[in-house]
Design a protein around this motif. Structure first.
Motif, mmCIF file in Angstrom:
data_model
loop_
_atom_site.group_PDB
_atom_site.id
_atom_site.type_symbol
_atom_site.label_atom_id
_atom_site.label_comp_id
_atom_site.label_asym_id
_atom_site.label_seq_id
_atom_site.Cartn_x
_atom_site.Cartn_y
_atom_site.Cartn_z
ATOM 1 N N LEU A 46 -24.596 -47.924 36.595
ATOM 2 C CA LEU A 46 -24.101 -47.759 35.220
ATOM 3 C C LEU A 46 -22.960 -46.740 35.184
ATOM 4 O O LEU A 46 -22.870 -45.871 36.057
ATOM 5 C CB LEU A 46 -25.217 -47.237 34.303
ATOM 6 N N SER A 47 -22.132 -46.837 34.157
ATOM 7 C CA SER A 47 -21.089 -45.815 33.974
ATOM 8 C C SER A 47 -21.759 -44.502 33.563
ATOM 9 O O SER A 47 -22.938 -44.496 33.163
ATOM 10 C CB SER A 47 -20.117 -46.257 32.880
ATOM 11 N N GLY A 48 -20.980 -43.418 33.628
ATOM 12 C CA GLY A 48 -21.524 -42.108 33.249
ATOM 13 C C GLY A 48 -22.075 -42.106 31.828
ATOM 14 O O GLY A 48 -23.142 -41.562 31.556
ATOM 15 N N GLY A 49 -21.339 -42.745 30.921
ATOM 16 C CA GLY A 49 -21.764 -42.790 29.515
ATOM 17 C C GLY A 49 -23.041 -43.596 29.347
ATOM 18 O O GLY A 49 -23.931 -43.224 28.570
ATOM 19 N N GLU A 50 -23.131 -44.693 30.098
ATOM 20 C CA GLU A 50 -24.347 -45.519 30.015
ATOM 21 C C GLU A 50 -25.543 -44.773 30.599
ATOM 22 O O GLU A 50 -26.654 -44.867 30.072
ATOM 23 C CB GLU A 50 -24.118 -46.847 30.749
ATOM 24 N N GLN A 51 -25.302 -44.008 31.666
ATOM 25 C CA GLN A 51 -26.400 -43.219 32.250
ATOM 26 C C GLN A 51 -26.876 -42.153 31.260
ATOM 27 O O GLN A 51 -28.064 -41.878 31.140
ATOM 28 C CB GLN A 51 -25.953 -42.552 33.550
ATOM 29 N N GLN A 52 -25.913 -41.569 30.537
ATOM 30 C CA GLN A 52 -26.288 -40.563 29.535
ATOM 31 C C GLN A 52 -27.102 -41.219 28.415
ATOM 32 O O GLN A 52 -28.096 -40.666 27.938
ATOM 33 C CB GLN A 52 -25.026 -39.904 28.971
ATOM 34 N N THR A 53 -26.676 -42.421 28.018
ATOM 35 C CA THR A 53 -27.424 -43.158 26.991
ATOM 36 C C THR A 53 -28.836 -43.460 27.495
ATOM 37 O O THR A 53 -29.813 -43.321 26.757
ATOM 38 C CB THR A 53 -26.697 -44.490 26.652
ATOM 39 N N LEU A 54 -28.929 -43.861 28.770
ATOM 40 C CA LEU A 54 -30.238 -44.160 29.356
ATOM 41 C C LEU A 54 -31.119 -42.903 29.358
ATOM 42 O O LEU A 54 -32.314 -42.974 29.042
ATOM 43 C CB LEU A 54 -30.066 -44.710 30.785
ATOM 44 N N ALA A 55 -30.520 -41.767 29.705
ATOM 45 C CA ALA A 55 -31.299 -40.516 29.729
ATOM 46 C C ALA A 55 -31.835 -40.198 28.333
ATOM 47 O O ALA A 55 -32.991 -39.769 28.176
ATOM 48 C CB ALA A 55 -30.430 -39.371 30.240
#
Ligand code: ATP
Length: 241
Positions: free
Chosen positions: A141-150
């Motif tokens: 995932l992109s950094g932003g998507e990983q942050q959303t996942l977190a």
């Protein structure tokens, strides 16, 4: 929801946080801003139980005493931290990451499969990018998507309060805007949030109130809508005259 009086954090003889007061009411989005090294992350880590601290009082939900309480017990009481750097499991899929988050549910009783499926469906409607990538490993995932996942992983644990540490860290400007839309949405759905953020401008745009830290102390505090127009804040923290 959170009542901290005279919080201090020290690294050996370095006094990083020097007796500050922080309050967050239920449903509020409060941000902690300030320059590099001001003590923001140390404050958040102390509240999350990841750093030893001293305080006259540290209460969560009126009667949960945070003094000397280990970090994992905070989760059980309903306080969830989304750490700087996200902490998602990059080799696991998005779905597996979310399922792990569900294990940390603090309600005391095991959620039924049907409840979990409902909560997952609701979260995935809120975060459609994750829905599209459910079976992808989180590392792709992109950094932003990983942050959303977190954030989503913390939410599926059904916390009463979220602590967010530097969610914009390492993200491209467009991604920063997206992640702040996500945070705003989560807040508008009723979540109480304490947000530590280097990007004061964007944090003040979505927060109800703010604490501005400098050298381990609170320099200013007030409504975010007022601070964003305050000439001293604009000059020192927003880079605008
Ligand atoms: P940044 O946005 O740069 O992370 P911050 O406002 O979050 O800044 P902190 O990371 O809390 O600030 O740091 C506050 C002070 O504590 C700084 O002077 C920093 O150098 C010091 N500090 C932070 N971590 C440690 C550590 N592990 N050991 C020693 N000093 C530390």
């Amino acid at each position: 929801m959170l009542q901290i009086e005279s919080l201090s954090v020290a690294y050996g003889c370095i006094q990083a946080v020097k007796g500050i007061d922080i309050q967050v009411a239920q449903g509020e989005l409060v941000c902690l801003i300030g320059c590099n090294g001001a003590g923001k992350t140390s404050t958040l880590k102390a509240i999350a139980g990841l750093l030893p601290f001293k305080a006259k009082q540290a209460l969560f939900k009126h009667d949960v005493n945070l003094l000397n309480m280990p970090a994992h017990q905070r989760l059980r009481h309903g306080m969830a931290l989304v750490p700087e750097g996200r902490g998602v499991f990059t080799r696991m899929t998005v779905l597996e990451n979310l399922e792990l988050g569900a294990y940390s549910r603090h309600t005391g009783k095991q959620a039924s499969k049907a409840d979990l499926a409902n909560d997952l469906a609701y979260l995935l409607d809120t975060f459609p990018r994750l829905k599209e990538r459910l079976n992808q490993t989180a590392g792709t995932l992109s950094g932003g998507e990983q942050q959303t996942l977190a954030i989503a992983r913390a939410l599926i644990g059904k916390p009463d309060m979220l602590l967010l540490d530097e969610p914009s860290m390492g993200l491209a400007p467009m991604m920063v805007e997206k992640i702040f839309e996500v945070i705003q949405q989560v807040h508008l759905q009723g979540m109480t949030i304490l947000l530590v953020e280097q990007n004061a401008h964007i944090a003040l745009q979505i927060a109800n109130r703010a604490y501005v830290m400098d050298s381990g102390l609170i320099d200013y505090t007030g409504l975010a809508s007022k601070l964003i127009n305050d000439p001293r804040i604009r000059e020192t923290y927003l880079g605008q005259a």
